[in-house]
Design an enzyme around this catalytic site. Structure first.
Site, PDB file in Angstrom:
ATOM      1  N   ARG A   1      12.251   5.160  12.977  1.00 40.28           N
ATOM      2  CA  ARG A   1      10.988   5.898  12.885  1.00 40.28           C
ATOM      3  C   ARG A   1      10.091   5.538  14.077  1.00 40.28           C
ATOM      4  O   ARG A   1      10.596   5.182  15.129  1.00 40.28           O
ATOM      5  CB  ARG A   1      10.337   5.597  11.525  1.00 40.28           C
ATOM      6  CG  ARG A   1      11.256   5.990  10.354  1.00 40.28           C
ATOM      7  CD  ARG A   1      10.625   5.696   9.016  1.00 40.28           C
ATOM      8  NE  ARG A   1       9.410   6.467   8.811  1.00 40.28           N
ATOM      9  CZ  ARG A   1       8.540   6.222   7.819  1.00 40.28           C
ATOM     10  NH1 ARG A   1       8.796   5.244   6.951  1.00 40.28           N
ATOM     11  NH2 ARG A   1       7.462   6.958   7.693  1.00 40.28           N
TER      12      ARG A   1
ATOM     13  N   GLU B   1      12.884  -8.907   2.492  1.00 42.42           N
ATOM     14  CA  GLU B   1      11.993  -7.816   2.920  1.00 42.42           C
ATOM     15  C   GLU B   1      12.729  -6.495   2.690  1.00 42.42           C
ATOM     16  O   GLU B   1      13.850  -6.315   3.165  1.00 42.42           O
ATOM     17  CB  GLU B   1      11.668  -7.995   4.409  1.00 42.42           C
ATOM     18  CG  GLU B   1      10.883  -6.843   5.006  1.00 42.42           C
ATOM     19  CD  GLU B   1      10.625  -7.034   6.509  1.00 42.42           C
ATOM     20  OE1 GLU B   1      10.604  -8.182   6.996  1.00 42.42           O
ATOM     21  OE2 GLU B   1      10.458  -6.009   7.192  1.00 42.42           O
TER      22      GLU B   1
ATOM     23  N   ALA C   1       2.974  -0.734   4.912  1.00 42.52           N
ATOM     24  CA  ALA C   1       2.414  -0.795   6.273  1.00 42.52           C
ATOM     25  C   ALA C   1       1.956  -2.205   6.645  1.00 42.52           C
ATOM     26  O   ALA C   1       1.920  -2.553   7.837  1.00 42.52           O
ATOM     27  CB  ALA C   1       1.256   0.184   6.388  1.00 42.52           C
TER      28      ALA C   1
ATOM     29  N   TYR D   1      10.939   9.216   1.482  1.00 42.86           N
ATOM     30  CA  TYR D   1      10.988   8.176   0.450  1.00 42.86           C
ATOM     31  C   TYR D   1      11.697   8.596  -0.839  1.00 42.86           C
ATOM     32  O   TYR D   1      11.895   7.772  -1.725  1.00 42.86           O
ATOM     33  CB  TYR D   1       9.563   7.698   0.132  1.00 42.86           C
ATOM     34  CG  TYR D   1       8.883   7.065   1.328  1.00 42.86           C
ATOM     35  CD1 TYR D   1       9.347   5.861   1.845  1.00 42.86           C
ATOM     36  CD2 TYR D   1       7.803   7.665   1.952  1.00 42.86           C
ATOM     37  CE1 TYR D   1       8.744   5.269   2.947  1.00 42.86           C
ATOM     38  CE2 TYR D   1       7.181   7.096   3.059  1.00 42.86           C
ATOM     39  CZ  TYR D   1       7.657   5.895   3.552  1.00 42.86           C
ATOM     40  OH  TYR D   1       7.067   5.322   4.641  1.00 42.86           O
TER      41      TYR D   1
ATOM     42  N   ASN E   1       8.266  -5.299  -0.649  1.00 43.29           N
ATOM     43  CA  ASN E   1       8.092  -4.176   0.260  1.00 43.29           C
ATOM     44  C   ASN E   1       6.602  -4.147   0.549  1.00 43.29           C
ATOM     45  O   ASN E   1       5.802  -3.671  -0.265  1.00 43.29           O
ATOM     46  CB  ASN E   1       8.557  -2.864  -0.355  1.00 43.29           C
ATOM     47  CG  ASN E   1       8.448  -1.706   0.632  1.00 43.29           C
ATOM     48  OD1 ASN E   1       7.819  -1.831   1.680  1.00 43.29           O
ATOM     49  ND2 ASN E   1       9.048  -0.577   0.291  1.00 43.29           N
TER      50      ASN E   1
ATOM     51  N   HIS F   1      12.645  -2.196   2.720  1.00 41.75           N
ATOM     52  CA  HIS F   1      12.036  -0.911   3.079  1.00 41.75           C
ATOM     53  C   HIS F   1      12.936   0.204   2.584  1.00 41.75           C
ATOM     54  O   HIS F   1      14.155   0.140   2.767  1.00 41.75           O
ATOM     55  CB  HIS F   1      11.837  -0.783   4.593  1.00 41.75           C
ATOM     56  CG  HIS F   1      10.957  -1.851   5.143  1.00 41.75           C
ATOM     57  ND1 HIS F   1       9.602  -1.851   4.941  1.00 41.75           N
ATOM     58  CD2 HIS F   1      11.253  -2.981   5.819  1.00 41.75           C
ATOM     59  CE1 HIS F   1       9.084  -2.943   5.497  1.00 41.75           C
ATOM     60  NE2 HIS F   1      10.065  -3.649   6.031  1.00 41.75           N
TER      61      HIS F   1
ATOM     62  N   ARG G   1       5.032  10.939  -2.577  1.00 38.49           N
ATOM     63  CA  ARG G   1       4.709  10.674  -1.179  1.00 38.49           C
ATOM     64  C   ARG G   1       5.877  11.043  -0.260  1.00 38.49           C
ATOM     65  O   ARG G   1       6.984  10.528  -0.435  1.00 38.49           O
ATOM     66  CB  ARG G   1       4.444   9.173  -1.071  1.00 38.49           C
ATOM     67  CG  ARG G   1       4.282   8.666   0.301  1.00 38.49           C
ATOM     68  CD  ARG G   1       4.341   7.141   0.323  1.00 38.49           C
ATOM     69  NE  ARG G   1       4.000   6.676   1.642  1.00 38.49           N
ATOM     70  CZ  ARG G   1       4.204   5.452   2.070  1.00 38.49           C
ATOM     71  NH1 ARG G   1       4.737   4.555   1.272  1.00 38.49           N
ATOM     72  NH2 ARG G   1       3.880   5.115   3.289  1.00 38.49           N
TER      73      ARG G   1
ATOM     74  N   PRO H   1       0.792  -1.225   0.000  1.00 33.63           N
ATOM     75  CA  PRO H   1       0.000   0.000   0.000  1.00 33.63           C
ATOM     76  C   PRO H   1       0.828   1.280   0.000  1.00 33.63           C
ATOM     77  O   PRO H   1       1.856   1.367   0.677  1.00 33.63           O
ATOM     78  CB  PRO H   1      -0.816  -0.105   1.297  1.00 33.63           C
ATOM     79  CG  PRO H   1      -0.118  -1.123   2.120  1.00 33.63           C
ATOM     80  CD  PRO H   1       0.527  -2.068   1.158  1.00 33.63           C
ATOM     81  N   ASN H   2       0.363   2.201  -0.787  1.00 33.72           N
ATOM     82  CA  ASN H   2       0.911   3.572  -0.900  1.00 33.72           C
ATOM     83  C   ASN H   2       2.217   3.655  -1.681  1.00 33.72           C
ATOM     84  O   ASN H   2       2.690   4.743  -1.976  1.00 33.72           O
ATOM     85  CB  ASN H   2       1.091   4.211   0.490  1.00 33.72           C
ATOM     86  CG  ASN H   2      -0.220   4.317   1.236  1.00 33.72           C
ATOM     87  OD1 ASN H   2      -1.166   4.890   0.707  1.00 33.72           O
ATOM     88  ND2 ASN H   2      -0.310   3.734   2.407  1.00 33.72           N
TER      89      ASN H   2
END
Ligand code: DQA
Length: 146
Positions: free
Chosen positions: A106, A97, A76, A23, A73, A99, A18, A10-11
């Site tokens: 964060r 995985e 969320a 990012y 990725n 990111h 964004r 998502p996103n």
């Protein structure tokens, strides 16, 4: 010819617009092209998918259960999704995985991953380059037949 899956959650379709301070300016299209080019140069293929829906991501993984390696990725959903974890366990494809940001620098909730302990490895905080580094690793493993 091996198949590498590139799955973004998502996103991540909004990369480039964004929260650029987190990012960056690179778009998902550019990332998918870079990963595809690397794989093609090595004689392999990449199948890309992005979805904002958890169920669609699970369905897509089921559909591609014969692939050789997965780069994911999960956005969320990394921090929430037992369903994605179970889907990856069901298809039994080794995965990295990824990111873009350093999730450990964060909010605390981003430090939890439902995927990390079953991943081959994790790349977090290296920006879009993380996707290319993960691809290089996958290609190296495919070459050595591991
Ligand atoms: C992300 C980090 C996640 O915490 C976040 O929800 C994302 C992107 C990253 O690439 O840094 O959507 O996976």
């Amino acid at each position: 010819m091996a198949t590498i899956l590139l799955l973004n959650g998502p996103n991540l379709n909004t990369l480039g617009q964004r929260e650029p301070s987190i990012y960056g300016a690179t778009t998902l299209k550019q990332i998918e092209k870079a990963v595809g080019d690397l794989a093609r140069e090595a004689g392999h293929q990449v199948q890309c998918f992005q979805s904002n829906s958890e169920g669609d991501m699970v369905d897509w993984l089921h559909k591609h259960n014969k692939a050789d390696f997965l780069l994911i990725n999960a956005g969320a959903y990394t921090h929430t999704s037992v369903a994605l974890r179970d889907a990856i366990l069901a298809i039994k494809i080794p995965f990295i995985e990824i990111h873009i940001s350093n999730v450990h620098a964060r909010e605390a909730f981003r430090g939890k991953s439902y995927l990390a302990d079953i991943a081959v490895g994790i790349i977090s905080g290296l920006g879009p380059m993380g996707y290319e580094l993960a691809t290089s690793y996958a290609l190296d493993k495919l070459k050595s037949g591991a």
